[in-house]
Design an enzyme around this catalytic site. Structure first.
Site, PDB file in Angstrom:
ATOM      1  N   GLU A 115      48.442 -11.319 -35.273  1.00 15.65           N
ATOM      2  CA  GLU A 115      48.206 -10.159 -35.947  1.00 15.65           C
ATOM      3  C   GLU A 115      49.724  -9.335 -35.706  1.00 15.65           C
ATOM      4  O   GLU A 115      49.613  -8.207 -35.438  1.00 15.65           O
ATOM      5  CB  GLU A 115      47.160  -9.375 -35.469  1.00 15.65           C
ATOM      6  CG  GLU A 115      45.907 -10.407 -35.704  1.00 15.65           C
ATOM      7  CD  GLU A 115      44.487  -9.605 -35.025  1.00 15.65           C
ATOM      8  OE1 GLU A 115      44.347  -8.610 -34.653  1.00 15.65           O
ATOM      9  OE2 GLU A 115      43.587 -10.503 -35.053  1.00 15.65           O
ATOM     10  N   ARG A 125      45.932 -17.199 -31.559  1.00 13.72           N
ATOM     11  CA  ARG A 125      45.241 -15.858 -31.348  1.00 13.72           C
ATOM     12  C   ARG A 125      45.027 -15.284 -29.934  1.00 13.72           C
ATOM     13  O   ARG A 125      45.347 -14.162 -29.842  1.00 13.72           O
ATOM     14  CB  ARG A 125      43.872 -16.142 -32.176  1.00 13.72           C
ATOM     15  CG  ARG A 125      42.828 -15.064 -31.700  1.00 13.72           C
ATOM     16  CD  ARG A 125      41.261 -15.491 -32.339  1.00 13.72           C
ATOM     17  NE  ARG A 125      40.479 -14.606 -32.008  1.00 13.72           N
ATOM     18  CZ  ARG A 125      39.941 -13.518 -32.485  1.00 13.72           C
ATOM     19  NH1 ARG A 125      40.524 -12.979 -33.575  1.00 13.72           N
ATOM     20  NH2 ARG A 125      38.717 -12.855 -32.102  1.00 13.72           N
ATOM     21  N   HIS A 174      44.609  -4.186 -34.999  1.00 17.34           N
ATOM     22  CA  HIS A 174      44.531  -5.599 -35.284  1.00 17.34           C
ATOM     23  C   HIS A 174      44.846  -5.755 -36.887  1.00 17.34           C
ATOM     24  O   HIS A 174      45.280  -4.664 -37.328  1.00 17.34           O
ATOM     25  CB  HIS A 174      42.893  -6.011 -35.012  1.00 17.34           C
ATOM     26  CG  HIS A 174      42.464  -5.946 -33.815  1.00 17.34           C
ATOM     27  ND1 HIS A 174      41.861  -7.134 -33.085  1.00 17.34           N
ATOM     28  CD2 HIS A 174      42.201  -4.975 -32.797  1.00 17.34           C
ATOM     29  CE1 HIS A 174      41.509  -6.785 -31.804  1.00 17.34           C
ATOM     30  NE2 HIS A 174      41.868  -5.583 -31.710  1.00 17.34           N
ATOM     31  N   GLU A 197      41.514  -2.527 -38.246  1.00  9.11           N
ATOM     32  CA  GLU A 197      42.013  -3.748 -38.880  1.00  9.11           C
ATOM     33  C   GLU A 197      42.788  -3.370 -40.001  1.00  9.11           C
ATOM     34  O   GLU A 197      42.523  -2.951 -41.059  1.00  9.11           O
ATOM     35  CB  GLU A 197      40.948  -4.520 -39.340  1.00  9.11           C
ATOM     36  CG  GLU A 197      39.969  -5.026 -38.304  1.00  9.11           C
ATOM     37  CD  GLU A 197      40.475  -6.186 -37.765  1.00  9.11           C
ATOM     38  OE1 GLU A 197      41.464  -6.881 -38.293  1.00  9.11           O
ATOM     39  OE2 GLU A 197      39.757  -6.594 -36.648  1.00  9.11           O
ATOM     40  N   HIS A 246      45.790  -9.842 -30.178  1.00  2.00           N
ATOM     41  CA  HIS A 246      45.734 -10.979 -30.775  1.00  2.00           C
ATOM     42  C   HIS A 246      47.080 -11.426 -31.355  1.00  2.00           C
ATOM     43  O   HIS A 246      47.507 -10.778 -32.488  1.00  2.00           O
ATOM     44  CB  HIS A 246      44.817 -10.985 -32.121  1.00  2.00           C
ATOM     45  CG  HIS A 246      43.279 -10.985 -31.510  1.00  2.00           C
ATOM     46  ND1 HIS A 246      42.177 -10.358 -32.148  1.00  2.00           N
ATOM     47  CD2 HIS A 246      42.553 -11.676 -30.345  1.00  2.00           C
ATOM     48  CE1 HIS A 246      41.067 -10.249 -31.618  1.00  2.00           C
ATOM     49  NE2 HIS A 246      41.201 -11.288 -30.509  1.00  2.00           N
TER      50      HIS A 246
END
Lengths: 191, 384
Positions: free
Chosen positions: B161, B216, B286, B360, B158
């Site tokens: 990020e 994104r 991510h 994440e 993405h």
């Protein structure tokens, strides 16, 4: 009849985001920015013909006073079948938030003494930086976004302020300060 | 040395804490004097390293709960000193890992890394993006006559990020800088190969630098060029198109015209499929959220090896927390985040890769995607 939720469960996290939005709207300001450190406990109650109510224990901090813990309990009620009304949020902050009277006054005086109306964009910038003199404006954006986030939260959304795209101070004839913000909100679920 | 945060609940606890402070001559950071310790108020004490366990045991005995505010005081002190660049120079001529880099510089970095570490690193072509950018991965492999299992890690699926590609670069640097001296890393390399893809969604990443920081998706056009980008993490062939997606190109979770419709997805999928019997672990990095996510997103039904997945993830989260106290939650996407289908992690697991995780990274929403560069180092260090 309130069911305990694992605090990591997405429904608890979403309700917490709504509660934090409301709290920022109520208590935030150029000298106070509250952020959620941890969701300690969450319970949910399904109330027939009314909606879903979440009971949350939140641990927060003021980003300008990080060593201190701010504890807060929140009740977030999402109304059944309502697409247009904001959730009802009740908050109880334990203890006193530190006084921002001096910081607020300083900010007010500084803004009043500017020769031209303040304009800025991209706060933070692409690399995450916020110039120190813009930090109070950044925190005001948290207040504004808090309101918008609270008003637009549902059980299927989790909003965060992504960036202040643009801020423009509006010239006024009275002694109030007015800022128009363009804010970018990130909605985690629909991205 | 550690700094502990305690909120005493009763007078007895206050008294015990006062006793601890005077007995061990502990360094009170807040309040200043033991006589100012109050029930219900924050207490911060610095405990010298040799006493940490004893103090914690004493707290536990008296049912006093605490939180580690600073897990390593010396580290914090070192960080506030200007850093030396000599280490970095060795590995790749002065590259600054504590800043975000545009794609051009990342390409140059990969070339340098291979050049300076040719005994261990080889650069390979994975495929091409929609805009014809070459996707490269780095293979970190210690020559040996035994066949080794593979750990695959991709970053930057993405575009916005940014901390994710920063982590991949940091990871490579750490391995190469320390494999000779760090016994854990050298043991890893004796038994495993690392394959690292620093930026998967190159087109999107470039777009986030040049046009829209919060982009994104990829940059493939749809609807006659009126709409751009597929969410590459909804484009894999795992219950594709079933949940948590949109079939509308203007959505941020547009899953593409079909599973693996995007060249980036195909490039990764083809490669992983070809090596799948050797891949032990699939990691995709991510931000944000501070989560370690296990399969699946499309259903709450647990994965076949859910216990093992959870155990490894919990240990990882605990190790991560031990560094700076950062909390990561662990669990399946469907339970912790939302429902989604077509994710690379789910796909990797369904084709048989046993350990498949989405990380994440920092933070939890305060900065979100625009994480300040001064958090690159702590984020990467704790994630290592």
């Amino acid at each position: 009849r309130a069911m305990e939720l694992p605090p990591g469960h997405f429904s608890a996290a979403r309700a917490a985001a709504a509660a934090v939005g409301y709290l920022r709207y109520l208590r935030g300001g150029p000298g106070c920015g509250l952020r959620l450190r941890e969701l300690r406990r969450a319970r949910r109650q399904d109330i027939d013909d009314v909606g879903h109510k979440y009971y949350l224990d939140l641990e927060l901090e003021d980003v300008l006073d990080k060593d201190r813990t701010v504890s807060c309990t929140a009740e977030v009620l999402y109304h059944l079948g309502s697409k247009t009304s904001a959730p009802d949020v009740q908050l109880t902050v334990q203890g006193e938030l530190r006084s921002t009277e001096e910081a607020d006054k300083e900010f007010y005086n500084r803004m009043r003494s500017l020769e031209k109306e303040l304009v800025a964009e991209n706060i933070p910038d692409s690399h995450g930086n916020v110039p120190p003199e813009l930090e109070p404006i950044h925190l005001l954006a948290w207040v504004a976004s808090g309101y918008v986030i609270w008003q637009n939260s549902t059980e299927n959304t989790k909003f965060h302020l992504a960036q202040v795209k643009h801020v423009q101070q509006v010239k006024r004839n009275d002694e109030d300060l007015q800022f128009d913000f363009v804010l970018l909100l990130h909605e985690m679920v629909s991205q | 040395d550690q700094v502990l945060h305690i909120v005493p609940e009763t007078i007895q606890q206050v008294q015990h804490l006062q006793l601890l402070c005077s007995t061990f001559m502990l360094d009170l950071w807040k309040p200043l004097l033991p006589e100012d310790i109050r029930a219900g108020e924050d207490l911060h004490i610095r405990v010298p390293a040799p006493l940490v366990q004893e103090v914690k045991d004493s707290l536990a005995q008296h049912m006093i709960s605490y939180r580690v505010l600073i897990p390593d005081v010396q580290k914090l002190v070192d960080q506030s000193m200007p850093r030396e660049r000599s280490n970095h120079r060795q590995v790749s001529g002065g590259y600054v890992y504590t800043e975000y880099h545009p794609m051009e510089e990342i390409y140059q970095w990969m070339t340098q890394i291979q050049k300076n570490n040719s005994e261990l690193v080889t650069q390979h072509i994975l495929g091409k993006t929609f805009e014809n950018q070459t996707m490269y991965y780095l293979q970190i492999s210690q020559p040996s006559n035994k066949a080794k299992k593979i750990i695959w890690m991709d970053c930057g699926i993405h575009a916005r990020e940014w901390i994710s590609p920063a982590f991949c670069q940091w990871f490579v640097k750490e391995i190469l800088q320390n494999y000779k001296t760090d016994p854990k890393i050298s043991r890893f390399l004796q038994n495993l190969d690392f394959y690292v893809l620093p930026v998967l969604n190159i087109d999107g990443y470039i777009y986030s630098w040049e046009k829209d920081r919060l982009w994104r998706k990829s940059r493939s056009p749809y609807e006659n060029g009126t709409c751009y980008g597929t969410d590459l993490n909804r484009n894999f062939n795992s219950s594709w198109g079933s949940v948590g997606v949109s079939f509308n190109c203007s959505s941020d979770v547009f899953c593409g015209s079909g599973p693996e419709s995007e060249p980036e997805t195909r490039a990764v999928a083809q490669f992983i499929k070809s090596k799948k019997s050797d891949i032990l672990c699939y990691l995709t990095i991510h931000s944000y959220g501070q989560l370690i996510l296990t399969p699946y997103g499309s259903t709450t039904k647990p994965a076949s090896n859910n216990e093992e997945l959870m155990q490894v993830a919990k240990e990882a989260a605990a190790a991560l927390k031990g560094k700076y106290g950062t909390s990561y939650r662990v669990g399946s996407t469907a339970l912790i985040l939302y429902n989604n289908s077509g994710s690379s992690r789910d796909w990797a697991h369904t084709i048989g890769i046993p350990l498949s995780y989405t990380f994440e990274l920092r933070d939890t929403g305060t900065h979100g995607f625009v994480l300040p560069a001064d958090q690159i180092q702590p984020t990467c260090e704790e994630t290592m």
